[in-house]
Structure formats: structure tokens, C-alpha cells
Design a protein around this motif. Structure first.
Motif, short mmCIF file in Angstrom:
data_model
loop_
_atom_site.label_atom_id
_atom_site.label_comp_id
_atom_site.label_asym_id
_atom_site.label_seq_id
_atom_site.Cartn_x
_atom_site.Cartn_y
_atom_site.Cartn_z
N GLU A 146 0.09 -1.21 5.05
CA GLU A 146 1.38 -1.18 4.34
C GLU A 146 1.17 -1.38 2.84
OE1 GLU A 146 4.26 -3.06 7.80
OE2 GLU A 146 2.73 -4.27 6.82
N LEU A 147 0.27 -2.28 2.49
CA LEU A 147 -0.02 -2.52 1.08
C LEU A 147 -0.83 -1.38 0.46
CD1 LEU A 147 -0.78 -6.35 1.16
CD2 LEU A 147 1.29 -5.21 0.33
N VAL A 148 -1.63 -0.70 1.28
CA VAL A 148 -2.34 0.50 0.80
C VAL A 148 -1.33 1.58 0.43
CG1 VAL A 148 -3.79 2.44 1.53
CG2 VAL A 148 -4.52 0.09 2.00
N LEU A 149 -0.32 1.77 1.28
CA LEU A 149 0.74 2.74 0.98
C LEU A 149 1.46 2.37 -0.30
CD1 LEU A 149 2.20 3.16 4.59
CD2 LEU A 149 0.78 4.81 3.36
N ALA A 150 1.74 1.07 -0.44
CA ALA A 150 2.41 0.60 -1.66
C ALA A 150 1.54 0.86 -2.89
CB ALA A 150 2.73 -0.89 -1.53
N ALA A 151 0.23 0.65 -2.75
CA ALA A 151 -0.69 0.87 -3.87
C ALA A 151 -0.79 2.35 -4.20
CB ALA A 151 -2.07 0.32 -3.52
N TYR A 152 -0.72 3.21 -3.20
CA TYR A 152 -0.77 4.66 -3.45
C TYR A 152 0.44 5.09 -4.28
CZ TYR A 152 -2.00 9.54 -2.56
OH TYR A 152 -2.38 10.85 -2.72
N ASN A 153 1.56 4.43 -4.07
CA ASN A 153 2.78 4.77 -4.80
C ASN A 153 2.85 4.08 -6.17
OD1 ASN A 153 6.00 3.66 -5.05
ND2 ASN A 153 5.64 5.87 -4.95
N ALA A 154 2.64 2.77 -6.18
CA ALA A 154 2.86 1.99 -7.41
C ALA A 154 1.58 1.78 -8.23
CB ALA A 154 3.47 0.64 -7.06
N GLY A 155 0.43 2.08 -7.61
CA GLY A 155 -0.84 1.83 -8.28
C GLY A 155 -1.47 0.54 -7.77
N PRO A 156 -2.79 0.50 -7.62
CA PRO A 156 -3.44 -0.72 -7.11
C PRO A 156 -3.24 -1.93 -8.01
CG PRO A 156 -5.06 0.91 -7.87
CD PRO A 156 -3.75 1.59 -7.84
N GLY A 157 -3.13 -1.70 -9.32
CA GLY A 157 -2.93 -2.82 -10.24
C GLY A 157 -1.65 -3.58 -9.94
N THR A 158 -0.58 -2.88 -9.62
CA THR A 158 0.69 -3.52 -9.27
C THR A 158 0.55 -4.39 -8.04
OG1 THR A 158 1.95 -1.69 -10.24
CG2 THR A 158 3.11 -3.08 -8.65
N VAL A 159 -0.14 -3.86 -7.02
CA VAL A 159 -0.32 -4.61 -5.77
C VAL A 159 -1.20 -5.83 -6.00
CG1 VAL A 159 -1.28 -4.51 -3.43
CG2 VAL A 159 0.03 -2.59 -4.33
N LEU A 178 -8.79 2.32 -1.27
CA LEU A 178 -7.72 1.33 -1.30
C LEU A 178 -7.76 0.40 -0.08
CD1 LEU A 178 -4.72 3.53 -2.55
CD2 LEU A 178 -5.95 1.78 -3.84
N TYR A 179 -8.03 0.98 1.09
CA TYR A 179 -8.07 0.13 2.29
C TYR A 179 -9.26 -0.83 2.26
CZ TYR A 179 -7.78 -1.39 7.11
OH TYR A 179 -7.67 -2.18 8.23
N LYS A 180 -10.37 -0.35 1.72
CA LYS A 180 -11.54 -1.23 1.60
C LYS A 180 -11.25 -2.41 0.69
CE LYS A 180 -16.49 -1.10 0.52
NZ LYS A 180 -17.64 -0.25 0.07
N LYS A 181 -10.45 -2.19 -0.36
CA LYS A 181 -10.12 -3.25 -1.31
C LYS A 181 -9.01 -4.16 -0.82
CE LYS A 181 -12.95 -2.28 -4.72
NZ LYS A 181 -13.97 -3.25 -5.18
N ILE A 182 -8.02 -3.60 -0.10
CA ILE A 182 -6.82 -4.37 0.25
C ILE A 182 -6.82 -4.80 1.71
CG2 ILE A 182 -4.28 -4.31 0.32
CD1 ILE A 182 -4.41 -2.23 -1.95
N GLY A 183 -7.22 -3.92 2.62
CA GLY A 183 -7.32 -4.28 4.03
C GLY A 183 -6.02 -4.38 4.78
N ASN A 184 -4.95 -3.78 4.26
CA ASN A 184 -3.65 -3.80 4.92
C ASN A 184 -2.96 -2.46 4.64
OD1 ASN A 184 -0.56 -4.16 4.56
ND2 ASN A 184 -1.11 -5.90 5.84
#
Length: 368
Positions: free
Chosen positions: A216-229, A208-214
Motif C-alpha cells: 500500500e505504501l509502495v503504491l503511495a510512493a509511486y504516486n506521491a514520490g518515495p520522499g513523501t512516504v 520501492l518494495y525493497k525499500k518500503i516493504g509494504n
């Protein structure tokens, strides 16, 4: 006569009320996934009941009031400037740099501070799990603060199950678990395996961090799913600031990042708030005092614990991935045991078998 009849009715209603209250006060007996299939082995492991007993205590109403614990007062609030200063210090030690102050985070911090008894239990569980978490995070070169994510996810309960079907300390859904080699069958669910699920969580967070690079947004993706982010980022010119995008996230995710920040704060500053640590941990062994052994023959965990001269509760706490008591033979099945118990078992088997080692432990070195 009428008076006697009324008294009899009142007495009957009183007994009925007592029976109803008694029945609803008894804890429900959970049998893992076997609650849906009564034809399975009757000797299922009742770990859900065990964890329920350990994690759920008597609810105390605080509502912002200070709670008292023997000598020290539990400090359930914190001044804004003091919290900002402590966040600034945490950021100097952190690679994540997520400790940003706002009223939402402040409220989340004080919410955790009012849960003193809960935090005390979590710390006792953390003493067992965190050394293993830190080892895995260091291997994957991830920030050590991510170990606190497991508290937000599951309260460090290795058999926690969400309404959506996520399981384990790191709350993997079946599909995501399979991507990261967490196998599920009628014998075991590796999402409940603390070590394997931690390895999977590290790989997932790294992805997730490799794809997003942030973070806080990685944490959000872990909860809501990367597709949502990804969708939120696309709709907002790829602005990578969680707090600027906060209103676009689901409500659960809006609270998720503040909770992660808050539990980081509380776990670092619980002493300053006089939060008492629960000294009686359910784990009698440290993680580094355990070893993984292959199961070579069909065994019953209940009888095996007796052979090891250890409690059944201790054995299943170390092996929460197993859904049934009877474990078939095969190279793919392993048990985590205290090292000294393995040595004890080897010695007793040598005496009983005239020097021949038990087939269950025949590939284990004499001094692991």
C-alpha cells in the motif's frame, strides 16, 4: 422598419451563436510536444487526437442511478457484506493483500461501477497490453495485480501526458525515466514505448518494495514520490500502515490507493455487474503476434505503412513512442510490426528487387 431591424439583429445573433458552438465543438488537434515548436516536421503523428477519439465518449449522467444496456441492467452498487466477501476472496489469490474494506474504498468501487462504458473500453485495451504486462511482472517476480496500476495511471493510453509532465502508460516524469533508461529526444520518447516503460515500471516498483516493504505504501510512493512516504514514516515512528497514516498524505494519494483497489475489483467482477465489454478493439493484432525490427534506412511511417499494406493508424498504435513521421537511419531505431506484415513485406520486396531483401529488413529472419 424597426421590426425588420430587430429581426435582422436576432437572425445575426442566431448565426453567430451557431458558429461559436460549432467551433468549440470541434476537437483540438494535438501534435505531441511539437505543439510548442512549429518548426519541426510538418508530418507529425497525430496520435493524441486518435487516442482522444477512442477514450473520450459521450458523457452520461448517472448520479447513482442504474444504467441500462440493451438486455441487462448495469449494477452500479454493491452490498457491504458482499463486497467484503469478494475482497476476502481476492486476498486469498493475491500476494499484495491490499483488499481491505472501508467506506472510502466502497465509494471508489461504486464510482468505477458507474463508468460502465469506460470500463468496457479499458477491457478491450487490456486484451492487448496485459499479456505483455504479465510477462514482465513475472520476470521481475512482482504481483500480477500491479498490471491494474497502469489503468489508474493512464487508462492504458501510451501517450497520456499529465499536467506535471509525466508521460506514457506508467506516467514517468523525465528525471525518473532517465534513471530507468527511458531516453527522450526529438525523434522519440521512450516513456511512450509500452514495452520499455513497462520494464522500467517493474524495476521501479521492485526498488520501492525493497525499500518500503509494504505494498500500500509502495503504491503511495509511486504516486506521491518515495520522499513523501519516507517523510511521513519518519514523522510517525515508522508505522507502516497506509490507513493509519492516510490523513498525512496528499489528497491525490489518499484517493490513489482506493482507486487501485477498486479497479482491481471491477476488472475481476465486471461480469457480475453486467458491464458490457467493447468488442471492437483498436488493436487488430495481439502483442505476441508482433515483432521488433531495426530501421536501417530513413523512412516515412506513412509511406512505410502503405508498403506494408496496413493502416497508418495501426502502425502508430503499435509505435506510439515516435514523435515525428520521418525516422532517420541508425541502429537505435526500431519498429514494432505484426509478424505476418513483415513476411508480406519481405515477399513483395523479393519480387520487386530480384531476390534482394529490403535494407530496412535485411537483418530480420525469414520466419520470426
Amino acid at each position: 422598419m424597426a421590426t425588420i431591424t430587430i429581426r435582422n439583429i436576432m437572425f445575426f445573433m442566431l448565426i453567430l451563436k451557431s458558429l461559436i458552438l460549432q467551433s468549440i465543438s470541434k476537437p483540438f488537434l494535438f501534435l505531441h510536444k511539437d505543439i510548442y515548436d512549429q518548426k519541426k516536421d510538418v508530418d507529425n503523428i497525430y496520435t493524441e487526437k486518435l487516442w482522444k477519439k477512442m477514450l473520450v465518449g459521450k458523457k452520461k449522467s448517472s448520479h447513482g442511478k442504474k444504467l441500462y444496456h440493451k438486455r441487462n441492467i448495469l449494477i452500479t452498487n454493491i452490498d457491504t457484506e458482499e463486497l467484503k466477501a469478494r475482497f476476502s476472496f481476492l486476498n486469498t489469490k493475491s500476494r499484495m493483500k491490499v483488499f481491505k474494506y472501508n467506506s472510502i474504498v466502497h465509494a471508489s468501487v461504486e464510482s468505477y461501477l458507474r463508468m460502465g462504458e469506460y470500463i468496457g473500453k479499458i477491457i478491450s485495451f487490456a486484451n492487448f497490453y496485459f499479456p505483455m504486462f504479465e510477462e514482465k511482472l513475472e520476470t521481475h517476480r512482482l504481483p500480477k495485480e500491479l498490471k491494474y496500476l497502469a489503468i489508474v495511471e493512464s487508462n492504458l493510453n501510451p501517450i497520456a501526458t499529465s499536467k506535471a509532465g509525466a508521460k506514457g502508460i506508467w506516467q514517468f516524469m523525465p528525471e525518473t525515466g532517465k534513471i530507468y533508461n527511458l531516453n527522450i529526444n526529438d525523434i522519440y520518447d521512450e516513456r511512450n514505448d509500452p514495452v520499455k516503460s513497462t520494464e522500467a515500471a517493474c524495476r521501479y516498483l521492485k526498488f520501492l518494495y525493497k525499500k518500503i516493504g509494504n505494498w500500500e505504501l509502495v503504491l503511495a510512493a509511486y504516486n506521491a514520490g518515495p520522499g513523501t512516504v519516507y517523510k511521513i514514516l519518519q514523522n510517525n515512528q515508522n508505522r507502516k500502515d497506509f490507513w493509519e497514516l492516510w490523513e498525512f498524505f496528499p489528497k491525490e494519494t489518499q484517493n490513489y490507493v482506493p482507486k487501485f483497489i477498486a479497479i482491481n475489483y471491477v476488472m475481476n467482477y465486471y461480469k457480475e455487474h453486467n458491464i458490457p465489454v467493447q468488442r471492437s478493439s483498436p488493436y487488430k493484432y495481439k502483442y505476441k503476434e508482433t515483432i521488433l525490427i531495426p530501421i536501417k534506412e530513413k523512412i516515412s511511417l506513412k509511406f512505410f505503412s502503405y508498403s506494408l499494406n496496413m493502416s497508418y493508424q495501426d502502425l502508430i498504435l503499435l509505435n506510439p513512442q515516435y514523435l515525428v513521421d520521418i525516422i532517420p537511419p541508425g541502429n537505435k531505431f526500431f519498429l514494432r510490426l505484426p509478424k505476418r506484415k513483415v513476411l508480406f513485406f519481405q515477399k513483395t520486396q523479393k519480387i520487386g528487387n530480384h531476390g534482394q531483401r529490403d535494407p530496412i529488413l535485411k537483418n530480420i529472419p525469414q520466419h520470426p
